[in-house]
Write an enzyme that holds these catalytic residues in place. Structure first.
Site, short mmCIF file in Angstrom:
data_model
loop_
_atom_site.label_atom_id
_atom_site.label_comp_id
_atom_site.label_asym_id
_atom_site.label_seq_id
_atom_site.Cartn_x
_atom_site.Cartn_y
_atom_site.Cartn_z
N ARG A 1 6.28 31.18 34.32
CA ARG A 1 6.93 31.21 33.00
C ARG A 1 7.71 32.53 32.83
NH1 ARG A 1 6.87 34.62 28.14
NH2 ARG A 1 7.24 33.28 26.36
N THR B 1 6.09 42.52 23.04
CA THR B 1 7.12 43.18 23.82
C THR B 1 7.55 44.49 23.21
OG1 THR B 1 7.95 40.94 24.10
CG2 THR B 1 9.48 42.71 24.63
N GLY C 1 9.98 34.55 29.82
CA GLY C 1 10.29 34.54 28.39
C GLY C 1 11.71 35.00 28.11
N ASP C 2 11.90 35.46 26.89
CA ASP C 2 13.23 35.90 26.47
C ASP C 2 13.58 37.31 26.94
OD1 ASP C 2 11.10 36.74 24.68
OD2 ASP C 2 12.68 37.62 23.44
N1 GLY Z 1 8.87 37.99 23.86
C1 GLY Z 1 8.16 38.06 25.06
C2 GLY Z 1 7.88 36.77 25.69
O1 GLY Z 1 7.86 35.76 25.02
O2 GLY Z 1 7.64 36.76 26.87
#
Ligand code: GLY
Length: 338
Positions: free
Chosen positions: A227, A199, A229-230
Site C-alpha cells: 500500500r 504524517t 498513501g498520498d
Molecule cells: N497520509 C499518510 C498516508 O495515508 O499514508
C-alpha cells in the site's frame, strides 16, 4: 502591471471560488454534525510578506520546525530547511507514524513514503522504501541526481544504497509489539488521530521569498503490503507552486489521492482564497465527493507567498506547528466535524 481587465478577471475568479465554498457549506449545513464552515473562514489578506516562516503538521512539527529554523534563520534555502526539518521525526522512534519506529504493515515490514518539492517545480519521491531511516533525503537525491520524479521499492532501495545510505532495521520493539497485538484480531479499523496517519508535512518560505515542501510517513499502520498513501504523491500529499503557495496533507491518504487534495488547495489559493479558505474548500470537496468521509481524518495545511498560513480538517484534534521570527506555536486546526 495588472490591467483593469486582468484585475476584473482575477476578482471574478476569486468570487466564483468563494461562492462555491459558500454553496457547498449550505448543503452540508443540513447535517447537524457538520460545523458551519462560513463562520470559520478567515479572510485576512495582506501585502506584507512574513518571511522566513515554516509550518508543519502535528505536535512533532515543533521539533522539526526548530531544525528547519536553524537553516532559515541564517539565510538558508527553504528546500534545505524542509529536508533538515522532517529528518527529526524520521529519526525519532517515539514518533510511530514516520520513519524509524513507524508502525509496520500487516506483514511486519516498515515501509516508508516521502516526497519533496522546490521553488522551481522540481520534485523527488520514494515509495514502499524499506530499511532506510531518511526517505526524505533519498527523495531529495531522486530530485537532484536522476531524470525521474519517483522511485519505488527495490529500485528505491538500490538507489539509496548507491548514494551511500546504509540499510537498518527500522522495526523497534515497541512497534513490533503493537503489530503482534494487532495480529490477534487482524481487523483494519484505523483509530482517528491515533492509528495513525499523522504524517509530517512541512512547508517553508525562505528570506528570498521562495517556497518548498516535504512530506514523509510510514503510512497507515497495519496497511496491506504494497500500500502506498498520498505522502509520496506530488499533488496529493504535497504541492508547491512558487508563484502562489504550497500545501501538504495528513490523515487517510486514500481521500487525498482521490481528490488530488494538495494541488486543489494550491489552485484554490491561485483563485484568490486565503490558505485557510483553500483548505476548507479541499475538505469540503472530500465531504461532497466521498460519502464515508466522517469515518476518517484528513487535515490540510497551506502557506502562501505572503507567508500567511491556514489549515482545516475533517475531525477535531489535528494541530500544526508554526515557527517564525516571533517564536514557535502549536495551533489547533478548525474542523468540519466537532
Ligand atoms: N497520509 C499518510 C498516508 O495515508 O499514508
Amino acid at each position: 502591471m495588472t490591467t483593469k481587465r486582468e484585475f476584473l478577471k482575477i476578482s471574478l475568479v476569486g468570487a466564483t471560488a468563494l461562492s462555491s465554498v459558500g454553496a457547498l457549506s449550505t448543503a452540508l449545513a443540513e447535517d447537524k454534525s457538520v460545523n458551519h464552515v462560513n463562520e470559520t473562514i478567515d479572510n485576512k489578506q495582506t501585502d506584507i510578506v512574513q518571511k522566513p516562516v515554516v509550518v508543519s503538521t502535528w505536535e512533532h512539527g515543533l521539533s522539526a520546525n526548530r531544525a528547519a529554523w536553524q537553516v532559515l534563520s541564517v539565510g538558508g534555502k527553504a528546500i534545505d530547511a524542509v529536508e533538515h526539518g522532517v529528518k527529526v521525526p524520521e529519526a525519532d522512534p517515539s514518533v510511530m507514524t514516520v520513519g524509524y519506529g513507524g508502525y509496520p504493515d500487516r506483514e511486519g515490514k516498515v515501509t516508508l513514503d516521502a516526497c519533496i518539492m522546490d521553488e522551481n517545480q522540481n520534485c523527488g519521491s520514494v515509495a514502499f522504501l524499506q530499511h532506510i531511516k531518511h526517505p526524505i533525503s533519498v527523495a531529495r537525491l531522486v530530485m537532484d541526481k536522476t531524470p525521474h520524479v519517483m522511485l519505488v521499492g527495490e529500485g528505491a532501495l538500490e538507489f539509496a544504497k548507491s548514494q551511500g545510505f546504509k540499510e537498518e532495521n527500522l522495526l523497534t520493539n515497541k512497534a513490533k509489539a503493537a503489530w503482534q497485538d494487532w495480529l490477534k484480531e487482524s481487523t483494519y479499523n484505523p483509530v482517528i488521530n491515533v492509528e495513525n496517519h499523522d504524517t509530517i508535512g512541512m512547508l517553508a518560505l525562505d528570506k528570498y521569498g521562495d517556497l518548498s515542501g516535504a512530506c514523509t510517513t510510514s503510512g497507515a499502520a497495519f496497511k496491506m503490503s504494497g500500500r502506498v498513501g498520498d505522502s509520496p504523491l506530488i499533488g496529493a500529499g504535497l504541492y508547491v507552486d512558487n508563484d502562489i503557495g504550497a500545501a501538504t496533507a495528513t490523515g487517510m491518504g486514500e481521500l487525498m489521492i482521490k481528490t488530488v487534495g494538495c494541488h486543489l488547495v494550491v489552485e484554490m489559493m491561485r483563485q484568490g482564497l486565503s490558505p485557510e479558505q483553500a483548505c476548507i474548500a479541499a475538505v469540503e470537496r472530500i465531504a461532497q465527493k466521498l460519502g464515508d468521509y466522517k469515518k476518517f481524518q484528513v487535515g490540510f495545511l497551506a502557506l502562501n507567498k505572503s507567508g500567511e498560513y491556514g489549515s482545516y480538517c475533517i475531525q477535531s484534534g489535528f494541530n500544526y506547528a508554526v515557527t517564525d521570527k516571533s517564536g514557535e506555536k502549536l495551533l489547533d486546526a478548525k474542523s468540519i466535524l466537532s
